[in-house]
Design a protein around this motif. Structure first.
Motif, PDB file in Angstrom:
ATOM      1  N   UNK A 141     -25.038  48.969   4.781  1.00 34.42           N
ATOM      2  CA  UNK A 141     -26.242  50.070   5.105  1.00 34.42           C
ATOM      3  C   UNK A 141     -26.054  50.550   6.329  1.00 34.42           C
ATOM      4  N   UNK A 142     -25.945  49.738   7.280  1.00 36.60           N
ATOM      5  CA  UNK A 142     -25.616  50.019   8.591  1.00 36.60           C
ATOM      6  C   UNK A 142     -24.658  50.801   8.985  1.00 36.60           C
ATOM      7  N   UNK A 143     -23.560  50.522   8.538  1.00 34.52           N
ATOM      8  CA  UNK A 143     -22.185  51.277   8.750  1.00 34.52           C
ATOM      9  C   UNK A 143     -22.224  52.669   7.971  1.00 34.52           C
ATOM     10  N   UNK A 144     -23.083  52.738   7.000  1.00 33.43           N
ATOM     11  CA  UNK A 144     -23.251  54.176   6.367  1.00 33.43           C
ATOM     12  C   UNK A 144     -24.104  54.893   7.077  1.00 33.43           C
ATOM     13  N   UNK A 145     -25.188  54.423   7.545  1.00 32.21           N
ATOM     14  CA  UNK A 145     -26.188  55.024   8.613  1.00 32.21           C
ATOM     15  C   UNK A 145     -25.570  55.519   9.744  1.00 32.21           C
ATOM     16  N   UNK A 146     -24.579  54.862  10.429  1.00 30.25           N
ATOM     17  CA  UNK A 146     -24.162  55.133  11.532  1.00 30.25           C
ATOM     18  C   UNK A 146     -23.229  56.206  11.345  1.00 30.25           C
ATOM     19  N   UNK A 147     -22.382  56.327  10.251  1.00 25.45           N
ATOM     20  CA  UNK A 147     -21.470  57.289   9.839  1.00 25.45           C
ATOM     21  C   UNK A 147     -22.361  58.604   9.547  1.00 25.45           C
ATOM     22  N   UNK A 148     -23.398  58.499   8.759  1.00 22.46           N
ATOM     23  CA  UNK A 148     -24.226  59.658   8.420  1.00 22.46           C
ATOM     24  C   UNK A 148     -24.836  60.174   9.785  1.00 22.46           C
ATOM     25  N   UNK A 149     -25.408  59.322  10.706  1.00 24.41           N
ATOM     26  CA  UNK A 149     -25.712  59.889  11.963  1.00 24.41           C
ATOM     27  C   UNK A 149     -24.977  60.597  12.781  1.00 24.41           C
ATOM     28  N   UNK A 150     -23.574  59.871  12.943  1.00 28.07           N
ATOM     29  CA  UNK A 150     -22.530  60.295  13.482  1.00 28.07           C
ATOM     30  C   UNK A 150     -21.989  61.927  12.825  1.00 28.07           C
ATOM     31  N   UNK A 151     -22.131  62.210  11.636  1.00 33.75           N
ATOM     32  CA  UNK A 151     -21.714  63.335  11.056  1.00 33.75           C
ATOM     33  C   UNK A 151     -22.983  64.308  11.162  1.00 33.75           C
ATOM     34  N   UNK A 152     -24.028  64.028  11.054  1.00 35.81           N
ATOM     35  CA  UNK A 152     -25.299  64.647  11.439  1.00 35.81           C
ATOM     36  C   UNK A 152     -25.260  65.374  12.660  1.00 35.81           C
ATOM     37  N   UNK A 153     -24.858  64.690  13.639  1.00 37.21           N
ATOM     38  CA  UNK A 153     -24.609  64.996  15.210  1.00 37.21           C
ATOM     39  C   UNK A 153     -23.594  65.911  15.475  1.00 37.21           C
ATOM     40  N   UNK A 154     -22.497  65.586  14.646  1.00 36.31           N
ATOM     41  CA  UNK A 154     -21.300  66.556  14.741  1.00 36.31           C
ATOM     42  C   UNK A 154     -21.922  68.009  14.261  1.00 36.31           C
ATOM     43  N   UNK A 155     -22.361  67.876  12.966  1.00 30.88           N
ATOM     44  CA  UNK A 155     -22.689  69.273  12.339  1.00 30.88           C
ATOM     45  C   UNK A 155     -23.785  69.870  13.129  1.00 30.88           C
ATOM     46  N   UNK A 156     -24.681  69.166  13.901  1.00 28.37           N
ATOM     47  CA  UNK A 156     -25.697  69.866  14.497  1.00 28.37           C
ATOM     48  C   UNK A 156     -24.882  70.489  15.890  1.00 28.37           C
ATOM     49  N   UNK A 157     -24.116  69.882  16.616  1.00 25.37           N
ATOM     50  CA  UNK A 157     -23.140  70.294  17.753  1.00 25.37           C
ATOM     51  C   UNK A 157     -22.516  71.628  17.333  1.00 25.37           C
ATOM     52  N   UNK A 158     -21.899  71.541  15.932  1.00 21.44           N
ATOM     53  CA  UNK A 158     -21.128  72.526  15.636  1.00 21.44           C
ATOM     54  C   UNK A 158     -21.919  73.881  15.501  1.00 21.44           C
ATOM     55  N   UNK A 159     -23.412  73.639  14.908  1.00 20.03           N
ATOM     56  CA  UNK A 159     -24.205  74.802  14.437  1.00 20.03           C
ATOM     57  C   UNK A 159     -24.793  75.430  15.834  1.00 20.03           C
ATOM     58  N   UNK A 160     -24.851  74.551  16.846  1.00 20.43           N
ATOM     59  CA  UNK A 160     -25.433  75.031  18.102  1.00 20.43           C
ATOM     60  C   UNK A 160     -24.302  75.904  18.673  1.00 20.43           C
ATOM     61  N   UNK A 161     -23.149  75.493  18.761  1.00 14.67           N
ATOM     62  CA  UNK A 161     -21.963  76.392  19.147  1.00 14.67           C
ATOM     63  C   UNK A 161     -21.892  77.591  18.361  1.00 14.67           C
ATOM     64  N   UNK A 162     -22.004  77.612  17.004  1.00 13.41           N
ATOM     65  CA  UNK A 162     -21.928  78.774  16.490  1.00 13.41           C
ATOM     66  C   UNK A 162     -23.068  79.699  16.735  1.00 13.41           C
ATOM     67  N   UNK A 163     -24.281  79.280  16.906  1.00  9.85           N
ATOM     68  CA  UNK A 163     -25.460  80.061  17.106  1.00  9.85           C
ATOM     69  C   UNK A 163     -24.962  80.784  18.496  1.00  9.85           C
ATOM     70  N   UNK A 164     -24.560  80.108  19.600  1.00 15.49           N
ATOM     71  CA  UNK A 164     -24.186  80.683  20.826  1.00 15.49           C
ATOM     72  C   UNK A 164     -23.250  81.819  20.526  1.00 15.49           C
ATOM     73  N   UNK A 165     -22.282  81.451  19.971  1.00 16.33           N
ATOM     74  CA  UNK A 165     -21.043  82.579  19.596  1.00 16.33           C
ATOM     75  C   UNK A 165     -21.433  83.830  19.027  1.00 16.33           C
ATOM     76  N   UNK A 166     -22.527  83.325  17.944  1.00 17.62           N
ATOM     77  CA  UNK A 166     -23.077  84.586  17.154  1.00 17.62           C
ATOM     78  C   UNK A 166     -23.905  85.501  18.178  1.00 17.62           C
TER      79      UNK A 166
END
Length: 228
Positions: free
Chosen positions: A107-132
């Motif tokens: 459960x901890x490993x899955x939680x950590x992977x989910x957090x890292x994936x959400x963090x990467x998606x959040x960073x990508x969306x922030x960059x896309x917002x600036x580019x737009x």
């Protein structure tokens, strides 16, 4: 005179000395010479027997419990407790504890992977917002370049630096001509028949499109040459 037996018998015999009656002899031995079983004083037979029965009952219960515990077989390699005999209740508890720890770890490993994936998606969306938000600025830069306002001078250098900086964030321009029309990245505004054209082909780009990685931020507005 020496006497045998209890005190009452001795006193009775002493009071009847000189009489004609014979002495009374009582057998107070604690073990029966015939049967070999232990004798119990009168009135105290029930207590020892009940104690023996209770002891036998406790022994049977302990034996049953030990038989049940011995019947639990757990592979030794699955035990996390060192020095715990295989097949014991402690070993079973250790295996259950190990399973709980493994589930918690998963459960901890899955939680950590989910957090890292959400963090990467959040960073990508922030960059896309600036580019737009900067796409209209790039359109103005393109318009000024087409009109010859950015051929030379400090503003031309600033425009070039801006475009290069946005490329480092994955911004890719869609402005190629002579390529096959792709509805996922092109928006056809005009269709014109073309010579020697077998498939729909981009003949002119009216407004550049942009994408970041595999995500299309804006489709390019183009003129399409179609087979005549």
């Amino acid at each position: 005179m020496p006497h045998h037996g209890n005190e009452e018998e001795h006193n009775s015999s002493a009071g009847q000395q000189g009489g004609a009656s014979e002495p009374v002899i009582r057998d107070n031995r604690k073990v029966d010479p015939v049967t070999g079983q232990a004798r119990h004083p009168e009135g105290s037979q029930s207590a020892p027997e009940s104690g023996a029965d209770a002891q036998d009952s406790d022994g049977d219960a302990l034996a049953q419990a030990e038989e049940i515990l011995n019947g639990i077989e757990v592979p030794a390699e699955e035990s996390v407790a060192q020095g715990v005999p295989a097949g014991s209740a402690g070993n079973a508890e250790a295996v259950e504890l190990k399973n709980d720890l493994l589930r918690l770890q998963a459960e901890y490993v899955n939680y950590r992977k989910r957090v890292e994936r959400d963090r990467a998606v959040a960073g990508e969306m922030a960059v896309i917002g600036v580019l737009n938000s900067l796409l209209p600025v790039l359109d103005d830069v393109d318009a000024a370049r087409q009109h010859g306002d950015l051929t030379d001078g400090p503003f031309a250098a600033i425009a070039t630096k801006l475009e290069n900086a946005l490329k480092t964030y994955g911004l890719v321009r869609i402005d190629e001509t002579g390529v096959e029309f792709d509805p996922t990245i092109h928006e056809a505004l005009i269709q014109q028949p073309g010579e020697d054209i077998e498939v729909d082909t981009v003949s002119q780009v009216l407004r550049s499109g942009y994408k970041s990685g595999e995500r299309v931020l804006r489709a390019a507005q183009v003129i399409v040459a179609v087979p005549a």
